[in-house]
Design a protein around this motif. Structure first.
Motif, PDB file in Angstrom:
ATOM      1  N   SER A  13       0.849   3.288   8.449  1.00  0.00           N
ATOM      2  CA  SER A  13       0.965   2.435   7.276  1.00  0.00           C
ATOM      3  C   SER A  13      -0.295   1.588   7.184  1.00  0.00           C
ATOM      4  N   LEU A  14      -0.475   0.919   6.074  1.00  0.00           N
ATOM      5  CA  LEU A  14      -1.638   0.066   5.924  1.00  0.00           C
ATOM      6  C   LEU A  14      -1.434  -1.188   6.769  1.00  0.00           C
ATOM      7  N   ARG A  15      -2.214  -1.318   7.820  1.00  0.00           N
ATOM      8  CA  ARG A  15      -2.058  -2.453   8.740  1.00  0.00           C
ATOM      9  C   ARG A  15      -2.859  -3.640   8.198  1.00  0.00           C
ATOM     10  N   LEU A  16      -2.381  -4.168   7.099  1.00  0.00           N
ATOM     11  CA  LEU A  16      -3.032  -5.275   6.426  1.00  0.00           C
ATOM     12  C   LEU A  16      -2.057  -6.443   6.365  1.00  0.00           C
ATOM     13  N   LEU A  17      -2.572  -7.644   6.521  1.00  0.00           N
ATOM     14  CA  LEU A  17      -1.720  -8.827   6.599  1.00  0.00           C
ATOM     15  C   LEU A  17      -1.457  -9.389   5.208  1.00  0.00           C
ATOM     16  N   LEU A  36      11.786  -3.089  -2.261  1.00  0.00           N
ATOM     17  CA  LEU A  36      10.346  -3.322  -2.267  1.00  0.00           C
ATOM     18  C   LEU A  36       9.956  -4.318  -3.352  1.00  0.00           C
ATOM     19  N   GLU A  37       8.886  -5.069  -3.086  1.00  0.00           N
ATOM     20  CA  GLU A  37       8.336  -6.010  -4.051  1.00  0.00           C
ATOM     21  C   GLU A  37       6.896  -5.626  -4.370  1.00  0.00           C
ATOM     22  N   ALA A  38       6.557  -5.646  -5.648  1.00  0.00           N
ATOM     23  CA  ALA A  38       5.206  -5.277  -6.071  1.00  0.00           C
ATOM     24  C   ALA A  38       4.204  -6.353  -5.673  1.00  0.00           C
ATOM     25  N   VAL A  39       3.034  -5.920  -5.248  1.00  0.00           N
ATOM     26  CA  VAL A  39       1.941  -6.821  -4.907  1.00  0.00           C
ATOM     27  C   VAL A  39       0.812  -6.684  -5.937  1.00  0.00           C
ATOM     28  N   THR A  40       0.388  -5.453  -6.191  1.00  0.00           N
ATOM     29  CA  THR A  40      -0.631  -5.184  -7.195  1.00  0.00           C
ATOM     30  C   THR A  40      -0.289  -3.889  -7.927  1.00  0.00           C
ATOM     31  N   SER A  88       9.901  -6.177   4.007  1.00  0.00           N
ATOM     32  CA  SER A  88      10.030  -6.926   5.250  1.00  0.00           C
ATOM     33  C   SER A  88      11.167  -6.359   6.067  1.00  0.00           C
ATOM     34  N   SER A  89      10.902  -6.052   7.326  1.00  0.00           N
ATOM     35  CA  SER A  89      11.934  -5.558   8.226  1.00  0.00           C
ATOM     36  C   SER A  89      12.686  -6.735   8.831  1.00  0.00           C
ATOM     37  N   HIS A  90      13.696  -6.432   9.646  1.00  0.00           N
ATOM     38  CA  HIS A  90      14.464  -7.489  10.285  1.00  0.00           C
ATOM     39  C   HIS A  90      13.610  -8.310  11.246  1.00  0.00           C
ATOM     40  N   SER A  91      12.497  -7.758  11.690  1.00  0.00           N
ATOM     41  CA  SER A  91      11.607  -8.490  12.586  1.00  0.00           C
ATOM     42  C   SER A  91      10.637  -9.389  11.820  1.00  0.00           C
ATOM     43  N   ASN A  92      10.826  -9.461  10.487  1.00  0.00           N
ATOM     44  CA  ASN A  92       9.987 -10.276   9.613  1.00  0.00           C
ATOM     45  C   ASN A  92       8.551  -9.758   9.518  1.00  0.00           C
ATOM     46  N   GLN A  93       8.317  -8.555   9.981  1.00  0.00           N
ATOM     47  CA  GLN A  93       7.009  -7.946   9.840  1.00  0.00           C
ATOM     48  C   GLN A  93       6.918  -7.249   8.491  1.00  0.00           C
ATOM     49  N   THR A  94       5.845  -7.516   7.765  1.00  0.00           N
ATOM     50  CA  THR A  94       5.679  -6.973   6.426  1.00  0.00           C
ATOM     51  C   THR A  94       4.948  -5.637   6.474  1.00  0.00           C
ATOM     52  N   HIS A  95       5.492  -4.645   5.772  1.00  0.00           N
ATOM     53  CA  HIS A  95       4.861  -3.334   5.685  1.00  0.00           C
ATOM     54  C   HIS A  95       4.374  -3.125   4.251  1.00  0.00           C
TER      55      HIS A  95
END
Length: 373
Positions: A106-110, A359-363, A75-82
Motif C-alpha cells: 500500500s502507499l506508505r504515506l502519512l 473509505l473517505e476521499a482525500v483527493t 482507518s483500521s482498529h489499530s488507528n493506522q491509516t491506509h
C-alpha cells in the motif's frame, strides 16, 4: 458530451437488447467503420444497448472515456491509516482499485500525526498528460516520503518512478501547465532557502529515462513552503497562493512564455477562498469553502462569478475539473465525500458520487479510464 462523470452513484441496471456473440457492430458495415461511427456516441448510451457495444467501449481500440480517480483513506482498529487509489467508472458506476506500486502493498504515506491533531498531512498528487503523479508526502518522522515521484499510467495500468527532483520535499506547490509537471518551493529533510525558492518542471511523456527535471526561474522568497497548495495552470500561466482557506494570502503568477513571476491580480487573489482548479487550462473555478459556492473567474473583470451554491459544497478541501465537470472533495457530517457539478448545464447540476464502503476521499482527479485489465 461523450465523457460524462455519471449523475448517479447507484449501480446501473444493464438492459440487453441483443446477445449474439458474433453480432456485427452495425449491420451492413465492416467493424472498423462501425467503430468509427460508434466512437462519436456517448459511451453511456452504448453501454445498455447490446453486449457487442458494451465490449467495444471497454476494448483497447475504443477511445477511453474520462473516469474519476480518487485517493481514499481507511482507518483500521489499530488507528493506522491506509491509503489507496481507486478509479470510478462512470458508465458502470463501479469503483476499481488501482494496482499498488511495486515498492509496497500500500502507499506508505502519512495522513495523520499526533503533532497535527486538527488537520491531515498532505499527499500531493496531480493529473497531467494522461498520467496520475504523486509528487510529495510525509513519513511518520515528518520527512519527505518520496525520494522519487510516483507515476501511474492508466493505459498500461501500472506504476513507475519519475526522475528525482533536486531534493525530495513536502509542503510544496504542485500543478501542471501545457502537459508539464511543476513543483515549487517546499521543505526537505531540513529547511533550505534554496529549496524553498526553487521551481522545477518535468515532461512525463519523456519517461524516467528522459532529460529529467528542469529548473526555471526561482520564486523571490520562501513564503510558499508554509502549506501544500495547488499550482493551477491557466491560459499559459501558473497561478498559486501561499496558504489555504480564509487567511490573508500572497499570490503569484508564473508566465511560461517569458519564464517570469508576477503578482497575482487583486480580484483573483481576493476570491481565492478555497480550492481552485482549471478546466482545460482555460476556465478557472474556485469553491468558497465557507459558503459552499462554486465560482468561475472572469479575467476581463478580474472577479469571480457565481455558478452554483449548495450546502453539499461546504467544507470543500480539493477540486478537479475536466470533461465539463467540476469534482469536489467535501467534509460533511458523514465524513469526506465527493460531489460532481455539471458546469455545462444551465443552471448547473450537482450530484454526489458514493464512495466505496468504509473509505473517505482525500483527493480526486479526472483521467482516461484504465484500459488494461
Amino acid at each position: 458530451m461523450s465523457n460524462d462523470i455519471c449523475p448517479t452513484s447507484k449501480r446501473r441496471e444493464i438492459v440487453i437488447v441483443s446477445d449474439q456473440k458474433d453480432q456485427d457492430l452495425l449491420p451492413g458495415l465492416p467493424d472498423h467503420l462501425a467503430q468509427v461511427c460508434l466512437s462519436l456516441v456517448n459511451p453511456s448510451l452504448l453501454f445498455s444497448v447490446c453486449r457487442s457495444w458494451r465490449r467495444l467501449i471497454y476494448s483497447p481500440s475504443f477511445p477511453p472515456f474520462l473516469s474519476l480517480y480518487a485517493l481514499f483513506s481507511s482507518s483500521s482498529h489499530s488507528n493506522q491509516t491506509h491509503l489507496n487509489f481507486h478509479a470510478f467508472d462512470p458508465i458502470s458506476t463501479n469503483w476499481r482499485v488501482l494496482p499498488t506500486p511495486s515498492s509496497g502493498s500500500s502507499l506508505r504515506l502519512l495522513l495523520r500525526h499526533p503533532s497535527f491533531v486538527s488537520r491531515n498531512l498532505p499527499v500531493q498528487s496531480i493529473a497531467v498528460a494522461g498520467y496520475l503523479i504523486i509528487v510529495a508526502a510525509t513519513t511518520d518522522n515528518l520527512f519527505p516520503a518520496l525520494p522519487l515521484p510516483l507515476v501511474f499510467d492508466p493505459i498500461l495500468c501500472e506504476w513507475c518512478h519519475a526522475p528525482p527532483l533536486s531534493a525530495p520535499r513536502r509542503w510544496c506547490a504542485a500543478g501542471s501547465l501545457r502537459g508539464l509537471v511543476y513543483v515549487a518551493s517546499g521543505i526537505g529533510s531540513v529547511f533550505s532557502y534554496d529549496v524553498a525558492r526553487s521551481v522545477e518542471r518535468w515532461d512525463p511523456r519523456t519517461g524516467a529515462d528522459g532529460p529529467g527535471w528542469e529548473r526555471v526561474s526561482d520564486l523571490k522568497d520562501g513564503r510558499f513552503c508554509r502549506d501544500a497548495i495547488e499550482a493551477v495552470g491557466w491560459r499559459g500561466k501558473l497561478c498559486m497562493v501561499n496558504v489555504k482557506g480564509e487567511s490573508i494570502k500572497d499570490g503569484v503568477v508564473y508566465d511560461a512564455n517569458s519564464d517570469t513571476w508576477e503578482d497575482m491580480p487583486e480580484g483573483m487573489i481576493g476570491g481565492w477562498r478555497g480550492p481552485v482548479a482549471a478546466m482545460d487550462e482555460y476556465e478557472m473555478f474556485v469553491v468558497d469553502e465557507m459558503k459552499g459556492a462554486l465560482k468561475k473567474y472572469d479575467a476581463v473583470r478580474d472577479s469571480w462569478a457565481d455558478v452554483i451554491e449548495s450546502e453539499s459544497l461546504r467544507g470543500a478541501e480539493q477540486i478537479t475539473a475536466g470533461g465539463g465537470r467540476v469534482c469536489v472533495v467535501c467534509s460533511g457530517s458523514g465524513g469526506k465525500g465527493i460531489v460532481v457539478v455539471d458546469v455545462t448545464a444551465v443552471p448547473a447540476k450537482l450530484w454526489p458520487v458514493e464512495s466505496p464502503e468504509g473509505l473517505e476521499a482525500v483527493t480526486v482527479h479526472i483521467l482516461p479510464r484504465m484500459t488494461a485489465s
